[in-house]
Design an enzyme around this catalytic site. Structure first.
Site, PDB file in Angstrom:
ATOM      1  N   GLY A   8     -12.820  -0.095  50.324  1.00  0.00           N
ATOM      2  CA  GLY A   8     -12.911  -1.084  49.314  1.00  0.00           C
ATOM      3  C   GLY A   8     -14.315  -1.833  49.080  1.00  0.00           C
TER       4      GLY A   8
ATOM      5  CB  ALA B 132      -8.105  -3.222  51.980  1.00  0.00           C
TER       6      ALA B 132
ATOM      7  CD  GLU C 231     -10.361   4.074  50.695  1.00  0.00           C
ATOM      8  OE1 GLU C 231     -10.889   3.069  50.199  1.00  0.00           O
ATOM      9  OE2 GLU C 231     -11.176   5.238  50.895  1.00  0.00           O
TER      10      GLU C 231
ATOM     11  CD  GLU D 131     -12.111   2.165  46.406  1.00  0.00           C
ATOM     12  OE1 GLU D 131     -11.698   2.793  45.625  1.00  0.00           O
ATOM     13  OE2 GLU D 131     -11.577   1.362  47.074  1.00  0.00           O
TER      14      GLU D 131
END
Length: 270
Positions: free
Chosen positions: A121, A76, A144, A124
């Site tokens: 992310g 992110a 995270e 992910e």
């Protein structure tokens, strides 16, 4: 590899097709100045690109790549997030989720080509793919909790499906980064290749996959995904439903005919 067509989605995402790979799409994360950090605009573009790919029946395999030399995706955009109010974060959440679910729900096989950093992310997005090809420079992880949140792009659900609950817990709770060799050993990535060859090898695998029946590929992926977590009896029912969806298809008829006639199939894709 010669690019034969290119479609840009916003500023940071592009879909390419290559000469000699008619049924393989390359989905490129293209925000190199930020190491592909996923901003709101980029998330929106990823979702839009996935919507277009999902509707394109000509695409039999998708390869997710990066235009940055030292990173797949660093997760992110925390600089953008730092400017968010709580209300901004709530409003942005559906946009962020749509990017990750867009990749996850692509109906055809998807391969991630990972080099350098694939963190948070970014990892992910790779986990949302069916196969992860990584080169020797890859560093993956879900850090995270070290910044006060949790993996929110599917990581808490996808990682244990790959490596088991206990190993996933250790990786998430420790927030540690895992280098390529250990990542392959733990099953965080599926294939490990020489530095700089992740994209090339992933595209080769994509072409190998795309030579097969598009109807069969999509049905097989659906059965694999829907059967995860079910008991064996229920999983076999999922498989049977997928089998019935292809058993009377044009692809099945062509595949059997081509086998008996000792020729390459010309898949009708229906």
């Amino acid at each position: 590899m010669t690019v034969t067509s290119e479609q840009r989605f916003g500023e940071f995402v592009v879909v390419r097709r290559h000469e000699g790979q008619d049924h393989v799409a390359e989905l490129v994360l293209d925000r190199p100045k930020a190491m592909n950090a996923v901003s709101t605009d980029m998330a929106r573009s990823i979702a839009a690109a996935c919507d277009a790919l999902g509707a394109d029946r000509d695409v039999r395999a998708t390869v997710l790549t990066s235009s940055h030399e030292r990173a797949f995706c660093v997760g992110a955009d925390l600089k953008e997030r730092n400017s968010f109010s709580d209300a901004d974060l709530v409003r942005q959440r559906p946009t962020a989720r749509a990017a990750y679910t867009g990749v996850l729900e692509l109906p055809m096989p998807v391969i991630a080509a990972v080099h350098g950093f694939a963190l948070g992310g970014g990892f992910e997005l790779a986990l949302a793919c069916d196969v992860i090809v990584a080169d020797a420079t890859a560093v993956v992880g879900l850090p995270e909790v070290s910044v006060g949140v949790i993996p929110g792009g599917g990581g808490t659900q996808l990682l244990p499906r790959r490596v088991g609950a206990a190993r996933a817990a250790e990786l998430v709770f420790s927030a540690r980064r895992v280098e390529a060799a250990e990542a392959r050993e733990l099953g965080l990535v599926d294939e490990l290749v020489e530095a700089g060859r992740d994209r090339e090898e992933a595209l080769v695998l994509g072409a190998r996959i795309a030579a097969n029946s598009p109807v069969g590929l999509r049905a097989a992926k659906k059965a694999l995904r829907l059967g995860q977590g079910l008991d064996l009896r229920a999983g076999l029912e999922v498989e049977d439903a997928a089998w019935r969806s292809v058993a009377f298809s044009g692809d099945r008829a062509e595949g059997v005919a081509a086998f008996n006639e000792k020729r390459r199939p010309d898949w009708p894709g229906e």
